[in-house]
Design a protein around this motif. Structure first.
Motif, PDB file in Angstrom:
ATOM      1  N   ARG A  78       0.856  -1.191   0.000  1.00 36.66           N
ATOM      2  CA  ARG A  78       0.000   0.000   0.000  1.00 36.66           C
ATOM      3  C   ARG A  78       0.890   1.238   0.000  1.00 36.66           C
ATOM      4  N   ARG A  79       0.703   2.099  -0.981  1.00 41.43           N
ATOM      5  CA  ARG A  79       1.482   3.330  -1.122  1.00 41.43           C
ATOM      6  C   ARG A  79       0.573   4.533  -0.873  1.00 41.43           C
ATOM      7  N   TYR A  80       1.071   5.483  -0.065  1.00 38.07           N
ATOM      8  CA  TYR A  80       0.305   6.683   0.294  1.00 38.07           C
ATOM      9  C   TYR A  80       1.093   7.947  -0.067  1.00 38.07           C
ATOM     10  N   ASN A  81       0.406   9.083   0.050  1.00 39.54           N
ATOM     11  CA  ASN A  81       1.092  10.350  -0.190  1.00 39.54           C
ATOM     12  C   ASN A  81       2.180  10.611   0.847  1.00 39.54           C
ATOM     13  N   ASP A  82       1.956  10.115   2.063  1.00 38.95           N
ATOM     14  CA  ASP A  82       2.879  10.417   3.152  1.00 38.95           C
ATOM     15  C   ASP A  82       3.504   9.158   3.763  1.00 38.95           C
ATOM     16  N   GLY A  83       3.612   8.093   2.985  1.00 37.38           N
ATOM     17  CA  GLY A  83       4.267   6.895   3.495  1.00 37.38           C
ATOM     18  C   GLY A  83       3.873   5.651   2.724  1.00 37.38           C
ATOM     19  N   TYR A  84       4.172   4.495   3.320  1.00 40.14           N
ATOM     20  CA  TYR A  84       3.864   3.216   2.673  1.00 40.14           C
ATOM     21  C   TYR A  84       3.788   2.126   3.740  1.00 40.14           C
ATOM     22  N   VAL A  85       3.068   1.057   3.416  1.00 39.06           N
ATOM     23  CA  VAL A  85       3.023  -0.155   4.232  1.00 39.06           C
ATOM     24  C   VAL A  85       3.103  -1.321   3.255  1.00 39.06           C
ATOM     25  N   ASN A  86       4.271  -1.953   3.194  1.00 43.12           N
ATOM     26  CA  ASN A  86       4.521  -2.978   2.182  1.00 43.12           C
ATOM     27  C   ASN A  86       4.798  -4.334   2.826  1.00 43.12           C
ATOM     28  N   THR A  97       4.432  -6.013   9.766  1.00 40.34           N
ATOM     29  CA  THR A  97       5.521  -5.777   8.814  1.00 40.34           C
ATOM     30  C   THR A  97       6.478  -4.744   9.367  1.00 40.34           C
ATOM     31  N   TRP A  98       7.778  -4.928   9.049  1.00 43.04           N
ATOM     32  CA  TRP A  98       8.766  -3.882   9.365  1.00 43.04           C
ATOM     33  C   TRP A  98       9.094  -3.046   8.116  1.00 43.04           C
ATOM     34  N   ASN A  99       8.450  -3.393   6.977  1.00 35.62           N
ATOM     35  CA  ASN A  99       8.675  -2.667   5.716  1.00 35.62           C
ATOM     36  C   ASN A  99       7.625  -1.561   5.577  1.00 35.62           C
ATOM     37  N   TRP A 100       7.791  -0.518   6.387  1.00 35.84           N
ATOM     38  CA  TRP A 100       6.842   0.589   6.363  1.00 35.84           C
ATOM     39  C   TRP A 100       7.595   1.890   6.641  1.00 35.84           C
ATOM     40  N   GLY A 101       6.946   3.010   6.293  1.00 38.92           N
ATOM     41  CA  GLY A 101       7.552   4.312   6.531  1.00 38.92           C
ATOM     42  C   GLY A 101       6.494   5.397   6.544  1.00 38.92           C
ATOM     43  N   TYR A 102       6.850   6.526   7.194  1.00 37.07           N
ATOM     44  CA  TYR A 102       5.925   7.656   7.210  1.00 37.07           C
ATOM     45  C   TYR A 102       6.726   8.953   7.267  1.00 37.07           C
ATOM     46  N   ASP A 103       6.043  10.110   7.015  1.00 38.76           N
ATOM     47  CA  ASP A 103       6.752  11.371   6.793  1.00 38.76           C
ATOM     48  C   ASP A 103       6.605  12.405   7.894  1.00 38.76           C
ATOM     49  N   HIS A 104       5.456  12.456   8.592  1.00 36.50           N
ATOM     50  CA  HIS A 104       5.165  13.603   9.448  1.00 36.50           C
ATOM     51  C   HIS A 104       4.781  13.149  10.863  1.00 36.50           C
ATOM     52  N   PRO A 105       5.207  13.918  11.903  1.00 36.27           N
ATOM     53  CA  PRO A 105       4.828  13.577  13.276  1.00 36.27           C
ATOM     54  C   PRO A 105       3.319  13.568  13.487  1.00 36.27           C
ATOM     55  N   SER A 106       2.582  14.420  12.757  1.00 34.23           N
ATOM     56  CA  SER A 106       1.134  14.520  12.944  1.00 34.23           C
ATOM     57  C   SER A 106       0.402  13.245  12.570  1.00 34.23           C
ATOM     58  N   GLN A 107       1.085  12.313  11.900  1.00 34.40           N
ATOM     59  CA  GLN A 107       0.433  11.063  11.523  1.00 34.40           C
ATOM     60  C   GLN A 107       0.277  10.104  12.702  1.00 34.40           C
ATOM     61  N   VAL A 108       1.024  10.325  13.774  1.00 34.52           N
ATOM     62  CA  VAL A 108       0.916   9.466  14.954  1.00 34.52           C
ATOM     63  C   VAL A 108      -0.188  10.011  15.843  1.00 34.52           C
ATOM     64  N   SER A 109      -1.191   9.174  16.102  1.00 34.74           N
ATOM     65  CA  SER A 109      -2.328   9.564  16.930  1.00 34.74           C
ATOM     66  C   SER A 109      -2.533   8.489  17.996  1.00 34.74           C
ATOM     67  N   GLY A 110      -1.935   8.685  19.197  1.00 42.63           N
ATOM     68  CA  GLY A 110      -2.034   7.680  20.247  1.00 42.63           C
ATOM     69  C   GLY A 110      -1.343   6.398  19.830  1.00 42.63           C
ATOM     70  N   GLN A 111      -2.087   5.291  19.798  1.00 43.21           N
ATOM     71  CA  GLN A 111      -1.538   4.001  19.387  1.00 43.21           C
ATOM     72  C   GLN A 111      -1.800   3.706  17.907  1.00 43.21           C
ATOM     73  N   ASP A 112      -2.211   4.737  17.161  1.00 44.64           N
ATOM     74  CA  ASP A 112      -2.523   4.561  15.739  1.00 44.64           C
ATOM     75  C   ASP A 112      -1.562   5.368  14.865  1.00 44.64           C
ATOM     76  N   LEU A 113      -1.434   4.927  13.631  1.00 47.45           N
ATOM     77  CA  LEU A 113      -0.670   5.649  12.609  1.00 47.45           C
ATOM     78  C   LEU A 113      -1.616   5.926  11.441  1.00 47.45           C
ATOM     79  N   LEU A 114      -1.722   7.189  11.034  1.00 49.05           N
ATOM     80  CA  LEU A 114      -2.641   7.592   9.969  1.00 49.05           C
ATOM     81  C   LEU A 114      -1.879   7.774   8.665  1.00 49.05           C
ATOM     82  N   MET A 115      -2.392   7.144   7.618  1.00 46.59           N
ATOM     83  CA  MET A 115      -1.828   7.265   6.274  1.00 46.59           C
ATOM     84  C   MET A 115      -2.862   7.907   5.359  1.00 46.59           C
TER      85      MET A 115
END
Length: 349
Positions: A78-86, A97-115
């Motif tokens: 899955r490819r996003y504007n601000d990261g990926y989960v592969n 998966t450990w093959n993931w990435g993200y770009d901005h601190p605002s994407q972390v919301s508690g125990q969730d990651l927003l893409m």
């Protein structure tokens, strides 16, 4: 030298200067010449362009595909504007998966990651842009067919060259579908962004399947630059009339068929500010095409010698629209209502 002799010579010299123009004036007879060449500089007005974005998927209406939703399961990329989960080297064992990435601190919301990603958009367009005047040059040849007391008529063949440069920095408003996928971090502490995981790992684990997806419609604004560097080559043929108004002054008018060859380079550099940040795109294309049309013209010519005239006039020419695409974007050059003002010389023999 005696004053009377000097005065006599001065009068004689003055008579020469008077007699020569009078003799040239007397020799001017348009009906003696059947061939006429023209060389004019011209200024073109009302040549415009519009730029538009297509409807489709991705932030620019034709970009990347929408990431697969939660129903696609845990083992897809899955490819996003601000990261990926592969998928990682373990095949996303245990749904992580450990093959993931993200770009901005605002994407972390508690125990969730927003893409975030942008779904299909409804395209938009800029307004009409011109870059008047467009300076060019024009060559013509007239072969007379008939000579009369009122003047002459013949067939005119003409060729013109006009470069066109149009820059447009106006924003384009589009309606976009905004997608937010939520992933479970759980007890994992997200690395400081921007973070880029790898296929082979190891690294912090993220749930490889979104636990939810939300969508919303919003108006986005595409900014940047759209540019056209084009050349218009136009050929014209039709009847031409030279109507004598005075011995040296005449009205010239005509019209007929026109054919334009357009050679154009279209480039764009765009940005769109989405909920996940700024996304950029650029590209270009080269295109050539023919446009049939028509023209009409009128002007005044002053014949200052037997073989030469000075000419000034106006010309209306319509060739329609020329469309060009680059990566789904469209540039439309409008040649439907062109107006040229011309000034130059004519040569008669």
């Amino acid at each position: 030298m005696q004053p009377s002799v000097f005065l006599t010579r001065l009068i004689g010299l003055g008579a020469v200067f008077v007699a020569v123009p009078l003799s040239v004036h007397a020799q001017v007879n348009p009906n003696d010449d059947w061939n006429h060449f023209g060389l004019n500089f011209r200024a073109g007005f009302n040549i415009g362009a519009k730029f538009s974005e297509p409807s489709g998927s991705g932030p620019f209406g034709g970009g990347g595909a929408i990431p697969p939703g939660p129903s696609a399961g845990p083992d897809v990329n899955r490819r996003y504007n601000d990261g990926y989960v592969n998928v990682d080297s373990s095949g996303n064992g245990g749904g992580q998966t450990w093959n993931w990435g993200y770009d901005h601190p605002s994407q972390v919301s508690g125990q969730d990651l927003l893409m975030h990603a942008n779904g299909p958009i409804e395209g938009g367009a800029t307004g009409r842009t011109t870059d008047d005047p467009n300076l060019g040059i024009d060559f013509s040849y007239i072969r007379d067919i008939g000579h009369y007391k009122w003047g002459q008529w013949g067939i005119k063949f003409a060729f013109g060259y006009t470069p066109v440069e149009i820059n447009d920095n106006d924003p384009i408003g589009v309606t976009a579908e905004n997608i937010t996928d939520t992933y479970l971090l759980g007890s994992v502490v997200a690395p400081t962004p921007p973070y880029t995981g790898s296929f082979n790992g190891p690294g912090p684990l993220l749930g490889s399947q979104p636990i939810s997806r939300s969508t919303s419609m919003g108006t986005e604004e595409i900014t940047g630059n759209h540019r056209l560097d084009a050349a218009l080559y136009d050929w014209r043929v039709g009847p031409s009339f030279n109507i004598l108004l005075a011995k040296r002054l005449s009205l010239q008018a005509g019209g007929g068929f026109a054919l334009g060859l357009v050679d154009s380079d279209f480039t764009f550099n765009e940005n769109i500010l989405t909920s996940s940040g700024r996304v950029s795109a650029s590209g270009g294309s080269t295109s050539t095409g023919l446009l049939p049309g028509a023209y009409a013209e009128a002007g005044l010519a002053y014949r200052f010698s037997h073989s030469m005239s000075v000419y000034g006039g106006a010309q209306f020419e319509t060739l329609g629209n020329f469309h060009q695409t680059a990566d789904g974007r469209t540039a439309c050059l409008d040649f439907s209502d062109m107006l040229f003002f011309e000034l130059g010389l004519e040569f008669h023999f």
